[in-house]
Scaffold this active site. Structure first.
Site, PDB file in Angstrom:
ATOM      1  N   GLN A 109       1.158  -1.271  -0.144  1.00 26.01           N
ATOM      2  CA  GLN A 109      -0.129  -0.403  -0.168  1.00 26.01           C
ATOM      3  C   GLN A 109       1.070   0.962  -0.532  1.00 26.01           C
ATOM      4  OE1 GLN A 109      -3.009  -0.295   3.064  1.00 26.01           O
ATOM      5  NE2 GLN A 109      -4.032  -0.645   1.985  1.00 26.01           N
ATOM      6  N   TRP A 110       2.166   1.214   0.425  1.00 26.81           N
ATOM      7  CA  TRP A 110       2.412   2.599   1.475  1.00 26.81           C
ATOM      8  C   TRP A 110       3.480   2.633   0.011  1.00 26.81           C
ATOM      9  CZ3 TRP A 110       4.608   2.836   6.282  1.00 26.81           C
ATOM     10  CH2 TRP A 110       5.548   4.120   7.168  1.00 26.81           C
ATOM     11  N   ALA A 123      15.131  -9.813   0.491  1.00 27.20           N
ATOM     12  CA  ALA A 123      15.353 -11.123   0.513  1.00 27.20           C
ATOM     13  C   ALA A 123      15.818 -12.371  -0.372  1.00 27.20           C
ATOM     14  CB  ALA A 123      13.104 -11.826   0.789  1.00 27.20           C
ATOM     15  N   ARG A 196      10.917 -17.242  -0.822  1.00 29.03           N
ATOM     16  CA  ARG A 196      10.347 -16.162  -0.443  1.00 29.03           C
ATOM     17  C   ARG A 196       8.877 -15.962  -1.199  1.00 29.03           C
ATOM     18  NH1 ARG A 196      12.883 -10.699  -3.621  1.00 29.03           N
ATOM     19  NH2 ARG A 196      12.554 -11.765  -5.646  1.00 29.03           N
ATOM     20  N   HIS A 214       6.442  18.059   1.123  1.00 34.56           N
ATOM     21  CA  HIS A 214       5.546  18.547   0.303  1.00 34.56           C
ATOM     22  C   HIS A 214       4.998  16.254   0.095  1.00 34.56           C
ATOM     23  CE1 HIS A 214       2.611  19.158  -2.967  1.00 34.56           C
ATOM     24  NE2 HIS A 214       3.636  18.815  -3.369  1.00 34.56           N
ATOM     25  N   HIS A 218       0.819  14.893   1.602  1.00 31.08           N
ATOM     26  CA  HIS A 218       0.215  14.350   0.580  1.00 31.08           C
ATOM     27  C   HIS A 218       0.041  13.259   1.652  1.00 31.08           C
ATOM     28  CE1 HIS A 218      -2.192  13.466  -2.692  1.00 31.08           C
ATOM     29  NE2 HIS A 218      -1.196  12.300  -2.530  1.00 31.08           N
ATOM     30  N   ARG A 223      -3.890   8.651   4.585  1.00 30.80           N
ATOM     31  CA  ARG A 223      -3.070   7.151   5.219  1.00 30.80           C
ATOM     32  C   ARG A 223      -3.122   7.696   6.862  1.00 30.80           C
ATOM     33  NH1 ARG A 223      -3.839   3.871   1.581  1.00 30.80           N
ATOM     34  NH2 ARG A 223      -2.105   4.015  -0.154  1.00 30.80           N
TER      35      ARG A 223
END
Length: 301
Positions: A109-110, A123, A196, A214, A218, A223
């Site tokens: 998501q990030w 990994a 993995r 900046h 956002h 989030r």
């Protein structure tokens, strides 16, 4: 545990050897440097480095060298003006580098915020730790009936217990198989880059994430919002605390105009003007769709 003994030893060593500098520093952020703040069951956020402060934002906006004769109150007023009128480049003069430990599904998501520099734990090269995110019972919920990407009512009793047991058992089994595949005890062992792929998305990864203020604002606006998924929201909320101590003027303006403010369409503004004049405005007479009207009413109460 959130930090490995090696990481904690590195942090202790860095904090024990402060370095003199001629650059501008933010006292609030200096107190946070290197400290790991726990998030979720095994995660953390810590500041590795930063550049700039509130004064750097004002300096860039004025295209000057040094603080000049401007007062603190003028600096805060300028920052609020910049935030209010959506000026972005002065805020880009400040940067922060974070070390984050987070579940893989949160990282995915990030990483959709494509405005930062990222270097993630490999990994392919290293062996991942046996650490998985298992939600607390109060965060195990059913699918929302009104939001296709959110949660609804909490699961309770036997159903909640069954779900948590499945999550724990599947995580343990996947890691056992991962270890068995890469083991070189009596066999060649599968390459780590292949082994993995059998690990679940709740295993923890780590990365360094460097972003300007900046773009960080956002990220936080989206989030740290109450509608964001809990597992990424708690990271954003922890970062908010750091930013509030780093650039207090800018953060207060951000809270006021972005987190606490609202953007209205021309149609919505027209409805407000009509309401102020005493006209009764309904969804049918507003010119808005049902969805727009519902969101508009949430803003105006």
């Amino acid at each position: 545990m959130p930090l490995s003994p090696e990481q904690q030893a590195e942090i202790d060593d860095l904090r024990a050897r402060p370095q003199p500098t001629l650059r501008s520093t933010a006292p609030g952020m200096e107190g946070h440097l290197y400290t790991a703040y726990p998030v979720l069951d095994h995660g953390f956020v810590r500041v590795v480095d930063y550049m700039g402060d509130d004064a750097a934002i004002c300096q860039a906006a004025r295209v000057s060298y040094g603080k000049g004769t401007k007062s603190v109150s003028n600096d805060e007023g300028l920052i609020r003006y910049l935030m209010r009128h959506w000026h972005s480049t002065p805020f880009e003069m400040c940067e922060i580098k974070l070390h984050v430990k987070l579940p893989v599904f949160v990282a995915r998501q990030w990483i959709r915020h494509r405005t930062a520099n990222v270097n993630e734990y490999s990994a392919r090269y290293s062996i991942l730790d046996r650490e998985f995110y298992i939600p607390a019972p109060e965060h195990v919920a059913a699918q929302s009936t009104v939001n296709n990407q959110g949660r609804g009512e909490l699961l309770e009793g036997a159903e909640a217990a069954r779900v948590l047991e499945i999550l724990k058992a599947d995580s343990a089994r996947a890691y056992d198989n991962y270890e068995a595949m890469i083991s070189q005890d009596g066999q060649q062992g599968l390459a780590r880059e292949l082994a993995r792929m059998n690990l679940p998305a709740n295993i923890y990864t780590q990365w360094y994430w460097k972003v300007d203020l900046h773009n960080l604002f956002h990220f936080l606006r989206l989030r740290a919002d109450a509608h964001a998924q809990y597992e990424i929201r708690v990271y954003a909320e922890e970062i908010c605390k750091l930013v509030a101590d780093w650039v207090p003027f800018a953060y207060r303006a951000f809270e006021d105009y972005r987190m606490g403010g609202a953007t209205l369409s021309a149609t919505a503004l027209d409805c407000i003007r009509r309401m102020v004049k005493g006209e009764e405005v309904t969804q049918e007479t507003s010119g808005m769709s049902k969805g727009e009207w519902r969101e508009f009413m949430q803003v105006v109460g």
